[in-house]
Design an enzyme around this catalytic site. Structure first.
Site, mmCIF file in Angstrom:
data_model
loop_
_atom_site.group_PDB
_atom_site.id
_atom_site.type_symbol
_atom_site.label_atom_id
_atom_site.label_comp_id
_atom_site.label_asym_id
_atom_site.label_seq_id
_atom_site.Cartn_x
_atom_site.Cartn_y
_atom_site.Cartn_z
ATOM 1 N N CYS A 87 35.787 35.344 31.293
ATOM 2 C CA CYS A 87 35.770 36.545 30.454
ATOM 3 C C CYS A 87 37.152 37.044 30.036
ATOM 4 O O CYS A 87 37.774 36.492 29.154
ATOM 5 C CB CYS A 87 34.957 37.634 31.141
ATOM 6 S SG CYS A 87 34.335 38.895 29.981
ATOM 7 N N LYS A 122 37.967 34.930 39.404
ATOM 8 C CA LYS A 122 38.557 35.543 38.212
ATOM 9 C C LYS A 122 39.902 36.180 38.523
ATOM 10 O O LYS A 122 40.042 36.942 39.490
ATOM 11 C CB LYS A 122 37.586 36.582 37.657
ATOM 12 C CG LYS A 122 38.010 37.211 36.336
ATOM 13 C CD LYS A 122 36.930 38.174 35.848
ATOM 14 C CE LYS A 122 37.268 38.793 34.516
ATOM 15 N NZ LYS A 122 36.213 39.752 34.078
ATOM 16 N N GLU A 126 28.848 34.786 32.952
ATOM 17 C CA GLU A 126 29.419 35.675 33.970
ATOM 18 C C GLU A 126 28.341 36.634 34.462
ATOM 19 O O GLU A 126 27.478 37.075 33.702
ATOM 20 C CB GLU A 126 30.575 36.466 33.369
ATOM 21 C CG GLU A 126 31.292 37.374 34.362
ATOM 22 C CD GLU A 126 32.383 38.219 33.724
ATOM 23 O OE1 GLU A 126 33.299 38.641 34.454
ATOM 24 O OE2 GLU A 126 32.322 38.465 32.502
#
Length: 283
Positions: free
Chosen positions: A155, A114, A41
């Site tokens: 994440c 995301k 990321e």
């Protein structure tokens, strides 16, 4: 399938980060000839202020980072799961945190934005407010390489099992999660969550992280956990990065996925639930 994970220490400096990524990817190609390379990321830009991130956000497609990734994939005939980049949103002051996937011809075949944004106050009192700069996505992404179906996450998504349940429903064999996990949360939660996701959904879980210090707003220095790893569908860690910048390579085998699923046939045992019956408790 052979897969190489690139563990980086990205900074608020795109030139520095791209040089680091290219060097490590080239080393992985030269040593291990992987089918797929995974980046962490924020590999192209990490840290800095909200304003710096907005300015640094790149055009997708057509930006510098995009072109570099596309060229590397095509020139080396390799698949590339580019962790996440700061994607500019036309007409908005916010950006997307976006994974890009390129095939061996350098053609973009996947773009995952995301979904779950990291808005917390860590145990040490540091506040993380990702939603101040990032617009969340709302679509799941699955692609296929060499007969393996791969699902995307980033994440903080790691903590939300419903996302992975949806990916499992789509028949994924592998989940790839680029990350920049904090040192404080990572040392307690990173491995146990990665292994849990591998076990409960009977997939290879590929988690590629940032490692080490980076400067945040106000001159504050923050630490990322690293410990990039690959778990097999039984929950065993079959590959892990050293505590530094670098890379490692693991093998993913569809026969291993089938063997685990045959041993414990969870998919055949899944049932749909009715409404929850909430019983009154107390006076």
């Amino acid at each position: 399938m052979k897969i190489s994970l690139i563990q980086m220490n990205s900074q608020p400096d795109r030139d520095h980060n791209l040089r680091q990524a290219l060097r490590l990817m080239q080393d992985a190609v030269d040593r291990d000839s992987p089918d797929l390379i995974v980046l962490p990321e924020h590999f192209d830009w990490s840290g800095g202020t909200a304003q710096q991130k907005q300015v640094a956000a790149d055009t997708v497609p057509g930006g510098r980072t995009y072109d570099v990734l596309q060229d590397f994939a095509a020139s080396h005939r390799i698949w590339l799961h580019a962790g996440s980049v700061l994607e500019r949103i036309a007409g908005s002051t916010r950006i997307h945190n976006t994974s890009l996937v390129f095939d061996r011809d350098g053609i973009e075949v996947g773009r995952y934005r995301k979904i779950h944004l990291f808005d917390i106050v860590a145990p040490d009192g540091k506040a993380y407010r990702e939603s101040e700069t990032v617009e969340p996505g709302n679509e799941l992404v699955v692609y296929e390489i060499n007969g393996l179906r791969i699902g995307c996450a980033i994440c903080y998504d790691l903590r939300f099992s419903r996302l992975f349940d949806r990916l499992a429903t789509a028949g994924v064999d592998v989940i790839i999660l680029p990350a920049a996990f904090t040192l404080q949360t990572g040392k307690d939660h990173w491995e146990v969550l990665c292994r849990a996701r591998a076990i409960e959904f009977q997939v290879y879980f590929v988690a590629c992280g940032q490692w080490g210090p980076y400067p945040a707003a106000g001159g504050e220095v923050r630490q990322t956990y690293g410990n990039s790893l690959v778990c097999d569908p039984w929950g065993q860690v079959i590959g892990r990065a050293s505590d530094t910048v670098g890379f490692f390579t693991s093998y993913l085998d569809i026969d291993r996925v089938r063997a685990v699923r045959n041993l414990i046939p969870m998919d055949a045992h899944r049932v749909e639930f009715g409404d929850i019956n909430v019983l009154a408790v107390g006076p």
